[in-house]
Design an enzyme around this catalytic site. Sequence first.
Site, short mmCIF file in Angstrom:
data_model
loop_
_atom_site.label_atom_id
_atom_site.label_comp_id
_atom_site.label_asym_id
_atom_site.label_seq_id
_atom_site.Cartn_x
_atom_site.Cartn_y
_atom_site.Cartn_z
N CYS A 100 0.83 -1.21 0.00
CA CYS A 100 0.00 0.00 0.00
C CYS A 100 0.87 1.27 0.00
CB CYS A 100 -1.00 -0.05 1.14
SG CYS A 100 -2.41 0.99 0.83
N HIS A 222 -3.26 -5.13 1.50
CA HIS A 222 -2.62 -5.58 2.75
C HIS A 222 -2.87 -7.07 2.91
CE1 HIS A 222 -2.14 -1.43 4.28
NE2 HIS A 222 -3.22 -1.20 3.58
N GLU A 224 -1.20 -8.71 5.03
CA GLU A 224 -0.75 -8.97 6.41
C GLU A 224 -1.87 -8.88 7.44
OE1 GLU A 224 -0.13 -6.30 4.64
OE2 GLU A 224 -0.43 -4.52 5.89
N1 LIG Z 1 -3.46 1.79 3.51
C1 LIG Z 1 -2.54 2.57 3.02
O1 LIG Z 1 -1.33 2.34 3.14
C2 LIG Z 1 -3.06 3.81 2.36
C3 LIG Z 1 -2.03 4.57 1.56
C4 LIG Z 1 -2.35 6.03 1.54
N2 LIG Z 1 -3.52 6.31 0.76
C5 LIG Z 1 -1.15 6.81 1.03
O2 LIG Z 1 -1.24 7.54 0.10
O3 LIG Z 1 -0.08 6.67 1.59
#
Ligand SMILES: NC(=O)CC[C@H](N)C(=O)O
Length: 243
Positions: A100, A222, A224
Amino acid sequence: MTEITAPGSTGLVSAGSGGSAAPLVGVLALQGGVREHIRALEAAGARTMLVRRPAELEAVDGLVLPGGESTTIDKLMRLFGMADPLKAKIAAGFPVYGSCAGLILLADRITDPAVDAAGEPQQTLGGLDIVVRRNAFGRQRESFETELAFEGLQALPSQDPGQPVAGVHAVFIRAPWVEKVGSTVQVLAQVTPAESASEAEKDSVARIVAVRSGKLLATSFHPEVTGESRIHELFIQMIRGDA
Ligand SMILES: NC(=O)CC[C@H](N)C(=O)O
């Protein structure tokens, strides 16, 4: 459980189930979902260590960049003097897995980088020849879960070769997608158009949500948080040079 302290470190190291041959994998512990990655890595057979300082980077065989907020992690990495050493290590082939926000940090380019109050756009470490769109799935699907077909899990030690590879249960939380990939980048998973997606335009094509290039692995989602440890197992195999 072994406790090792790296030079200049406050980080805790613990032994996973893999024994002494298990690689030591760091999780960048500046912000975001650190504990969940530690758990998934240990379930997949790694030893783990929290990484906050450049000296700690030298102690680990690979690093996970967790989910969280990419703008915050970017700022903290620069503040803690981590960004430049990490960029140099990535350029030299150091294995890194980003989930992410971690995927955003590994991207060479962001379509819509955030700009802070001083007018400075967020920065990335780069290394993955991809263009990423932050918060890409939009309001209707800001957070969602789905089953994904994921390339590269067939040869994992935990996979029975006689059995089909089960889908990966993926949790997306304000997730980015990968808008473009360079020729060195392998696409490992995509989200196909949702049947009931109301923002039809946005969801009318499959979106790339997992990629690999050399020793870099990244997912928009994710794994995890669901008890899924095969993505971490794949990363461990990449560190070992077995995948
Ligand atoms: N769950 C996440 O890691 C979201 C990422 C977040 N939208 C960002 O730009 O960092």
